[in-house]
Design a protein around this motif. Sequence first.
Motif, PDB file in Angstrom:
ATOM      1  N   TRP A   1       2.248   9.102   7.150  1.00 41.21           N
ATOM      2  CA  TRP A   1       1.479   7.856   7.130  1.00 41.21           C
ATOM      3  C   TRP A   1       0.746   7.616   8.451  1.00 41.21           C
ATOM      4  O   TRP A   1      -0.433   7.280   8.468  1.00 41.21           O
ATOM      5  CB  TRP A   1       2.440   6.714   6.822  1.00 41.21           C
ATOM      6  N   ASP A   2       1.425   7.798   9.575  1.00 34.24           N
ATOM      7  CA  ASP A   2       0.824   7.531  10.891  1.00 34.24           C
ATOM      8  C   ASP A   2      -0.265   8.524  11.262  1.00 34.24           C
ATOM      9  O   ASP A   2      -1.104   8.232  12.097  1.00 34.24           O
ATOM     10  CB  ASP A   2       1.899   7.548  11.984  1.00 34.24           C
ATOM     11  N   ASP A   3      -0.253   9.709  10.651  1.00 29.88           N
ATOM     12  CA  ASP A   3      -1.252  10.726  10.961  1.00 29.88           C
ATOM     13  C   ASP A   3      -2.494  10.644  10.082  1.00 29.88           C
ATOM     14  O   ASP A   3      -3.473  11.336  10.327  1.00 29.88           O
ATOM     15  CB  ASP A   3      -0.644  12.130  10.831  1.00 29.88           C
ATOM     16  N   TYR A   4      -2.439   9.815   9.045  1.00 30.64           N
ATOM     17  CA  TYR A   4      -3.600   9.667   8.165  1.00 30.64           C
ATOM     18  C   TYR A   4      -4.607   8.753   8.855  1.00 30.64           C
ATOM     19  O   TYR A   4      -4.239   7.710   9.379  1.00 30.64           O
ATOM     20  CB  TYR A   4      -3.175   9.088   6.809  1.00 30.64           C
ATOM     21  N   GLU A   5      -5.873   9.135   8.843  1.00 28.83           N
ATOM     22  CA  GLU A   5      -6.879   8.411   9.629  1.00 28.83           C
ATOM     23  C   GLU A   5      -6.977   6.923   9.276  1.00 28.83           C
ATOM     24  O   GLU A   5      -6.969   6.069  10.151  1.00 28.83           O
ATOM     25  CB  GLU A   5      -8.251   9.067   9.458  1.00 28.83           C
ATOM     26  N   PHE A   6      -7.051   6.607   7.993  1.00 23.70           N
ATOM     27  CA  PHE A   6      -7.111   5.213   7.548  1.00 23.70           C
ATOM     28  C   PHE A   6      -6.057   5.009   6.458  1.00 23.70           C
ATOM     29  O   PHE A   6      -6.368   5.064   5.272  1.00 23.70           O
ATOM     30  CB  PHE A   6      -8.505   4.867   7.006  1.00 23.70           C
ATOM     31  N   PRO A   7      -4.801   4.788   6.846  1.00 26.11           N
ATOM     32  CA  PRO A   7      -3.724   4.731   5.848  1.00 26.11           C
ATOM     33  C   PRO A   7      -3.915   3.633   4.810  1.00 26.11           C
ATOM     34  O   PRO A   7      -3.493   3.790   3.667  1.00 26.11           O
ATOM     35  CB  PRO A   7      -2.459   4.512   6.678  1.00 26.11           C
ATOM     36  N   GLU A   8      -4.582   2.551   5.175  1.00 28.18           N
ATOM     37  CA  GLU A   8      -4.783   1.472   4.206  1.00 28.18           C
ATOM     38  C   GLU A   8      -5.705   1.894   3.058  1.00 28.18           C
ATOM     39  O   GLU A   8      -5.711   1.288   1.995  1.00 28.18           O
ATOM     40  CB  GLU A   8      -5.319   0.208   4.886  1.00 28.18           C
TER      41      GLU A   8
ATOM     42  N   ILE B   1       0.841  -1.203   0.000  1.00 28.70           N
ATOM     43  CA  ILE B   1       0.000   0.000   0.000  1.00 28.70           C
ATOM     44  C   ILE B   1       0.874   1.250   0.000  1.00 28.70           C
ATOM     45  O   ILE B   1       0.628   2.199  -0.746  1.00 28.70           O
ATOM     46  CB  ILE B   1      -0.966  -0.007   1.204  1.00 28.70           C
ATOM     47  N   ASP B   2       1.911   1.255   0.820  1.00 27.73           N
ATOM     48  CA  ASP B   2       2.831   2.394   0.881  1.00 27.73           C
ATOM     49  C   ASP B   2       3.502   2.617  -0.475  1.00 27.73           C
ATOM     50  O   ASP B   2       3.644   3.752  -0.933  1.00 27.73           O
ATOM     51  CB  ASP B   2       3.872   2.144   1.973  1.00 27.73           C
ATOM     52  N   TYR B   3       3.898   1.552  -1.131  1.00 26.63           N
ATOM     53  CA  TYR B   3       4.559   1.638  -2.440  1.00 26.63           C
ATOM     54  C   TYR B   3       3.614   2.245  -3.488  1.00 26.63           C
ATOM     55  O   TYR B   3       3.970   3.183  -4.200  1.00 26.63           O
ATOM     56  CB  TYR B   3       5.017   0.232  -2.848  1.00 26.63           C
ATOM     57  N   ILE B   4       2.400   1.731  -3.555  1.00 30.32           N
ATOM     58  CA  ILE B   4       1.424   2.223  -4.532  1.00 30.32           C
ATOM     59  C   ILE B   4       0.990   3.643  -4.186  1.00 30.32           C
ATOM     60  O   ILE B   4       0.810   4.485  -5.073  1.00 30.32           O
ATOM     61  CB  ILE B   4       0.244   1.247  -4.642  1.00 30.32           C
ATOM     62  N   ASP B   5       0.858   3.938  -2.897  1.00 32.21           N
ATOM     63  CA  ASP B   5       0.510   5.285  -2.461  1.00 32.21           C
ATOM     64  C   ASP B   5       1.570   6.283  -2.930  1.00 32.21           C
ATOM     65  O   ASP B   5       1.237   7.358  -3.434  1.00 32.21           O
ATOM     66  CB  ASP B   5       0.378   5.307  -0.939  1.00 32.21           C
ATOM     67  N   SER B   6       2.825   5.937  -2.806  1.00 29.95           N
ATOM     68  CA  SER B   6       3.910   6.820  -3.256  1.00 29.95           C
ATOM     69  C   SER B   6       3.832   7.065  -4.757  1.00 29.95           C
ATOM     70  O   SER B   6       4.004   8.201  -5.215  1.00 29.95           O
ATOM     71  CB  SER B   6       5.267   6.226  -2.897  1.00 29.95           C
ATOM     72  N   MET B   7       3.562   6.012  -5.519  1.00 22.24           N
ATOM     73  CA  MET B   7       3.439   6.171  -6.968  1.00 22.24           C
ATOM     74  C   MET B   7       2.252   7.065  -7.323  1.00 22.24           C
ATOM     75  O   MET B   7       2.346   7.920  -8.203  1.00 22.24           O
ATOM     76  CB  MET B   7       3.288   4.809  -7.648  1.00 22.24           C
TER      77      MET B   7
END
Length: 184
Positions: free
Chosen positions: A123-130, A87-93
């Motif tokens: 990332w940690d401050d976003y309510e629903f990071p997933e 998710i982090d990888y795709i979010d960055s893209m």
Amino acid sequence: MASRRSAKDSTDLYVHLYGRPSATERAGSPSPSEATVSPAPESSYWKDGDRDPTKRRDVPHLFPYFYHSVLARNGKPAHGRNIIALIDYIDSMLLFQGNLWIEHETKDLHTAEVFQQRFRVPWDDYEFPEHRPDDVIDFLWAWRSTARPGLRQFLDQTYTTLTSPDSELLKYGATLPFGMWLRG
């Protein structure tokens, strides 16, 4: 190494549920209905508050099936750490691509500022990071209809790239590391 393809193509849940886009969608060509309609003016998504921008979204949500499918096709276990790393990888893209569309192609400074305020939080401050990649897609989908073909193409290319024999994910063992975007 585990097989990247399942015994039956129908066991690939993401493709089974949503299928592959047609050749015209993969090429980024507008559908006949989009070709006859002039581009809509800027969306008032941020002016009207958080109305539901997904009402007419025709691309599937990524969470959770997209991630499970990508991991399964790469022979990676679908446990929490791998899902969050992907998710982090795709979010960055998506954030990178969204910034390109907004700031560099349209020079829409107001939208760029709203996009940054909404999605450049840690990332940690976003309510629903997933769900952040889906939220980015929703934002861009509501922003301009001209971004929609690019979003369709982005999702298809991302899925194809991440499930190809040259996938970036194959560089790592059974557990994907965080920050893959920075390692590439």
